[in-house]
Design a protein around this motif. Structure first.
Motif, PDB file in Angstrom:
ATOM      1  N   MET A  27       0.374  -1.109  -0.510  1.00 39.84           N
ATOM      2  CA  MET A  27       0.245  -0.105  -0.133  1.00 39.84           C
ATOM      3  C   MET A  27       1.271   0.934  -0.195  1.00 39.84           C
ATOM      4  O   MET A  27       2.385   1.195   0.316  1.00 39.84           O
ATOM      5  CB  MET A  27      -1.037  -0.447   1.617  1.00 39.84           C
ATOM      6  N   GLN A  31      -8.315   4.064   4.880  1.00 43.05           N
ATOM      7  CA  GLN A  31     -10.299   4.324   4.974  1.00 43.05           C
ATOM      8  C   GLN A  31     -10.902   2.973   4.931  1.00 43.05           C
ATOM      9  O   GLN A  31      -9.951   1.429   4.751  1.00 43.05           O
ATOM     10  CB  GLN A  31     -10.710   5.205   4.073  1.00 43.05           C
ATOM     11  N   GLY A  38     -12.067   0.604   2.797  1.00 47.63           N
ATOM     12  CA  GLY A  38     -11.748   0.302   1.434  1.00 47.63           C
ATOM     13  C   GLY A  38     -10.752  -0.583   1.908  1.00 47.63           C
ATOM     14  O   GLY A  38     -10.775  -1.492   1.266  1.00 47.63           O
ATOM     15  N   ASN A  39      -9.132   0.270   2.179  1.00 48.26           N
ATOM     16  CA  ASN A  39      -8.017  -0.531   2.186  1.00 48.26           C
ATOM     17  C   ASN A  39      -8.080  -1.556   3.410  1.00 48.26           C
ATOM     18  O   ASN A  39      -7.962  -3.044   3.157  1.00 48.26           O
ATOM     19  CB  ASN A  39      -7.714  -0.250   2.605  1.00 48.26           C
ATOM     20  N   GLY A  76     -11.300  -4.205   1.230  1.00 40.62           N
ATOM     21  CA  GLY A  76     -10.556  -4.860  -0.033  1.00 40.62           C
ATOM     22  C   GLY A  76      -9.266  -5.509   0.418  1.00 40.62           C
ATOM     23  O   GLY A  76      -8.787  -6.495  -0.577  1.00 40.62           O
ATOM     24  N   VAL A 115      -5.089  -7.903  -3.373  1.00 38.45           N
ATOM     25  CA  VAL A 115      -5.478  -6.337  -3.499  1.00 38.45           C
ATOM     26  C   VAL A 115      -7.152  -5.993  -3.652  1.00 38.45           C
ATOM     27  O   VAL A 115      -7.950  -6.981  -4.003  1.00 38.45           O
ATOM     28  CB  VAL A 115      -4.889  -6.108  -4.941  1.00 38.45           C
ATOM     29  N   GLY A 116      -7.523  -4.816  -3.700  1.00 41.14           N
ATOM     30  CA  GLY A 116      -8.797  -4.710  -4.305  1.00 41.14           C
ATOM     31  C   GLY A 116      -9.098  -4.547  -6.008  1.00 41.14           C
ATOM     32  O   GLY A 116      -7.972  -4.787  -6.188  1.00 41.14           O
ATOM     33  N   ASP A 168      -9.885  -2.962  -8.125  1.00 45.69           N
ATOM     34  CA  ASP A 168      -8.865  -1.966  -9.049  1.00 45.69           C
ATOM     35  C   ASP A 168      -7.860  -2.558  -9.411  1.00 45.69           C
ATOM     36  O   ASP A 168      -7.193  -1.589 -10.395  1.00 45.69           O
ATOM     37  CB  ASP A 168      -9.371  -0.311  -8.297  1.00 45.69           C
ATOM     38  N   GLN A 169      -7.205  -2.531  -8.641  1.00 43.94           N
ATOM     39  CA  GLN A 169      -5.581  -3.495  -8.697  1.00 43.94           C
ATOM     40  C   GLN A 169      -5.463  -4.563 -10.102  1.00 43.94           C
ATOM     41  O   GLN A 169      -4.088  -4.811  -9.871  1.00 43.94           O
ATOM     42  CB  GLN A 169      -5.253  -4.196  -7.968  1.00 43.94           C
ATOM     43  N   LYS A 210     -15.619  -6.868  -3.873  1.00 39.28           N
ATOM     44  CA  LYS A 210     -14.894  -6.397  -4.584  1.00 39.28           C
ATOM     45  C   LYS A 210     -13.819  -4.728  -4.328  1.00 39.28           C
ATOM     46  O   LYS A 210     -12.393  -4.904  -3.953  1.00 39.28           O
ATOM     47  CB  LYS A 210     -14.679  -7.013  -5.921  1.00 39.28           C
ATOM     48  N   ILE A 211     -15.175  -4.078  -4.366  1.00 43.79           N
ATOM     49  CA  ILE A 211     -14.901  -2.516  -4.615  1.00 43.79           C
ATOM     50  C   ILE A 211     -16.168  -2.165  -3.509  1.00 43.79           C
ATOM     51  O   ILE A 211     -17.308  -1.830  -3.448  1.00 43.79           O
ATOM     52  CB  ILE A 211     -15.193  -1.768  -5.751  1.00 43.79           C
ATOM     53  N   LEU A 212     -15.465  -1.897  -1.907  1.00 40.40           N
ATOM     54  CA  LEU A 212     -16.170  -0.898  -1.059  1.00 40.40           C
ATOM     55  C   LEU A 212     -16.957   0.311  -1.524  1.00 40.40           C
ATOM     56  O   LEU A 212     -15.783   1.256  -1.817  1.00 40.40           O
ATOM     57  CB  LEU A 212     -15.467  -1.088   0.197  1.00 40.40           C
ATOM     58  N   MET A 271     -15.099   4.268  -2.600  1.00 39.21           N
ATOM     59  CA  MET A 271     -14.559   4.827  -0.982  1.00 39.21           C
ATOM     60  C   MET A 271     -13.565   5.187  -2.221  1.00 39.21           C
ATOM     61  O   MET A 271     -12.534   4.095  -1.688  1.00 39.21           O
ATOM     62  CB  MET A 271     -14.603   4.046  -0.437  1.00 39.21           C
TER      63      MET A 271
HETATM   64  P1  AMP Z   1      -5.073   2.352  -2.041  1.00 38.81           P
HETATM   65  O1  AMP Z   1      -4.567   3.523  -1.249  1.00 38.81           O
HETATM   66  O2  AMP Z   1      -5.009   3.126  -3.324  1.00 38.81           O
HETATM   67  O3  AMP Z   1      -3.181   2.472  -2.338  1.00 38.81           O
HETATM   68  O4  AMP Z   1      -5.642   1.154  -1.891  1.00 38.81           O
HETATM   69  C1  AMP Z   1      -4.770  -0.423  -1.053  1.00 38.81           C
HETATM   70  C2  AMP Z   1      -4.986  -1.199  -1.229  1.00 38.81           C
HETATM   71  O5  AMP Z   1      -6.803  -1.211  -0.894  1.00 38.81           O
HETATM   72  C3  AMP Z   1      -5.409  -1.730  -2.783  1.00 38.81           C
HETATM   73  O6  AMP Z   1      -5.539  -3.481  -2.770  1.00 38.81           O
HETATM   74  C4  AMP Z   1      -6.771  -1.352  -3.265  1.00 38.81           C
HETATM   75  O7  AMP Z   1      -7.782  -1.994  -4.054  1.00 38.81           O
HETATM   76  C5  AMP Z   1      -7.303  -1.523  -2.156  1.00 38.81           C
HETATM   77  N1  AMP Z   1      -8.738  -0.309  -1.902  1.00 38.81           N
HETATM   78  C6  AMP Z   1      -8.557   0.760  -2.325  1.00 38.81           C
HETATM   79  N2  AMP Z   1      -9.950   0.995  -1.732  1.00 38.81           N
HETATM   80  C7  AMP Z   1     -11.190   0.557  -1.817  1.00 38.81           C
HETATM   81  C8  AMP Z   1     -12.329   0.485  -1.537  1.00 38.81           C
HETATM   82  N3  AMP Z   1     -13.472   1.422  -2.165  1.00 38.81           N
HETATM   83  N4  AMP Z   1     -13.008  -0.898  -2.262  1.00 38.81           N
HETATM   84  C9  AMP Z   1     -11.928  -1.844  -2.214  1.00 38.81           C
HETATM   85  N5  AMP Z   1     -10.511  -2.056  -2.142  1.00 38.81           N
HETATM   86  C10 AMP Z   1     -10.007  -0.285  -2.165  1.00 38.81           C
END
Ligand code: AMP
Ligand code: TRP
Length: 330
Positions: free
Chosen positions: A10, A17, A19-20, A23, A149-150, A152-153, A187-189, A197
């Motif tokens: 990360m 948050q 979602g992190n 996810g 990972v979430g 989006d990755q 998968k996506i919050l 999110m």
């Molecule tokens: P980031 O803060 O974008 O670097 O995300 C860190 C991790 O949290 C990654 O694996 C993302 O896929 C996951 N992630 C971030 N936001 C969300 C969300 N809203 N729902 C699910 N996973 C999330």
């Protein structure tokens, strides 16, 4: 039999948050009992967008590791470290860049998205285009097979697999495994406004939010827009609060669905119940974090030890990569 290797990371860009948590972090915690896990604070990735003002990097690194530990990551089980402490990430990134076509990087959907979204920053840089390649290097450096990972990755993992294949083909050895994503149930919050999110949308509930802040945010959460009076039948399928019930109120979610569909509970009441579930879910995390907050030495020691363990694995794999690319001992 050797344990499978799991890698994830990360960016230390600020507060974590929910979602992190749902996810990624949540599955990291579960995986650490079964696999050899490496969890990395990817500070070089944070620099791709924060290069103009890196002043918060170290503070955010501490803060993120504190959140990880408070949520349940265990440094006895997992290797927890900082990307910039293991220079082989940079070396592998460079070597992979030699044979990665520009077009592969240019067509990663997150690239154009982010250029659009982060308009205030000049992201027409070499480093930002190379973001997915650095991520591929992170994963391949440990020959990781699974990456929690979430959703989006996913595009980043696809390009990682392509790069692994190309390396194996060019240097004639099945050296890098093709890593798979591990996705959580949700998968996506969504955020409180119903979109994904994300800090950049300002719609997050943060792991460190005070209970009253959480209550306030949940009150604002969007619900079924077709529901006008409180005893109209509701449709949980289009309700953001219902997604959260599914994650944070698993015992009562079936009942919540029923009473909503029958119009027996109003949205205000339903969200009150939800807010309390989220608050009590976060309470133990909150307490553990309080206990860690002033223990920078302890966090630093974890990261130092993690870097040592990660470096040992990285050194071994890099020696092999150098040899395959004819860069070994003369
Ligand atoms: P980031 O803060 O974008 O670097 O995300 C860190 C991790 O949290 C990654 O694996 C993302 O896929 C996951 N992630 C971030 N936001 C969300 C969300 N809203 N729902 C699910 N996973 C999330
Ligand atoms: N790109 C990831 C994100 O934004 C962070 C990341 C960097 C990562 N390197 C990684 C995730 C390696 C998994 C594996 O969340």
């Amino acid at each position: 039999m050797e344990k499978k290797t799991v890698f994830s990371g990360m960016r230390p860009t600020g507060r974590l948050q929910l979602g992190n948590l749902t996810g990624a972090l949540d599955s990291w915690i579960k995986l650490q009992d079964k696999y050899r896990c490496l969890f990395c604070v990817v500070d070089w990735h944070a620099l791709t967008t924060a290069y103009e003002d890196p002043t918060q990097l170290k503070e955010n690194t501490y803060d993120m590791v504190i959140n990880w530990l408070a949520a349940g990551l265990d440094p006895e089980k997992s290797i927890i470290f900082r990307q910039s402490d293991v220079k082989e990430h940079a070396e592998l990134h460079l070597l992979l860049s030699m044979f990665t076509p520009l077009s592969w990087l240019e067509r990663v959907p997150t690239y154009k998205d982010q250029l659009q979204q982060l308009k205030g920053k000049d992201l027409h840089t070499y480093g930002f285009l190379g973001y997915p390649l650095l991520m591929a290097a992170d994963i391949l450096l440990y020959r990781a097979e699974a990456v929690p990972v979430g959703e989006d990755q996913i595009p980043h993992l696809e390009i990682t697999r392509e790069i692994a294949r190309r390396f194996n083909y060019l240097y004639r050895q099945q050296f890098f495994p093709e890593p798979e994503a591990i996705l959580n149930k949700v998968k996506i919050l969504p955020g409180i406004d119903g979109r994904k999110m994300s800090k950049s949308y300002g719609n997050t509930i943060d792991m460190s939010d005070h209970p009253d802040e959480i209550r306030k945010k949940v009150r604002k959460m969007v619900t079924d827009p077709g529901r006008i009076r409180k005893n109209d039948p509701g449709n949980p399928d289009v309700c953001t609060a219902f997604v959260f019930h599914g994650v944070f109120n698993t015992e009562e979610v079936a009942n919540v669905e029923q009473v909503c569909r029958r119009g027996e509970i109003g949205c205000v009441q339903c969200k009150k119940q939800l807010a309390e579930r989220i608050v009590s879910f976060l309470e133990p995390i909150y307490e553990r974090r309080q206990a860690l907050e002033n223990k920078k030495d302890y966090i630093r020691a974890i990261l130092t030890d993690g870097a040592k363990r990660a470096s040992a694995l990285a050194a071994e794999n890099m020696a092999k990569v150098r040899e395959l690319m004819n860069l070994g001992q003369l």
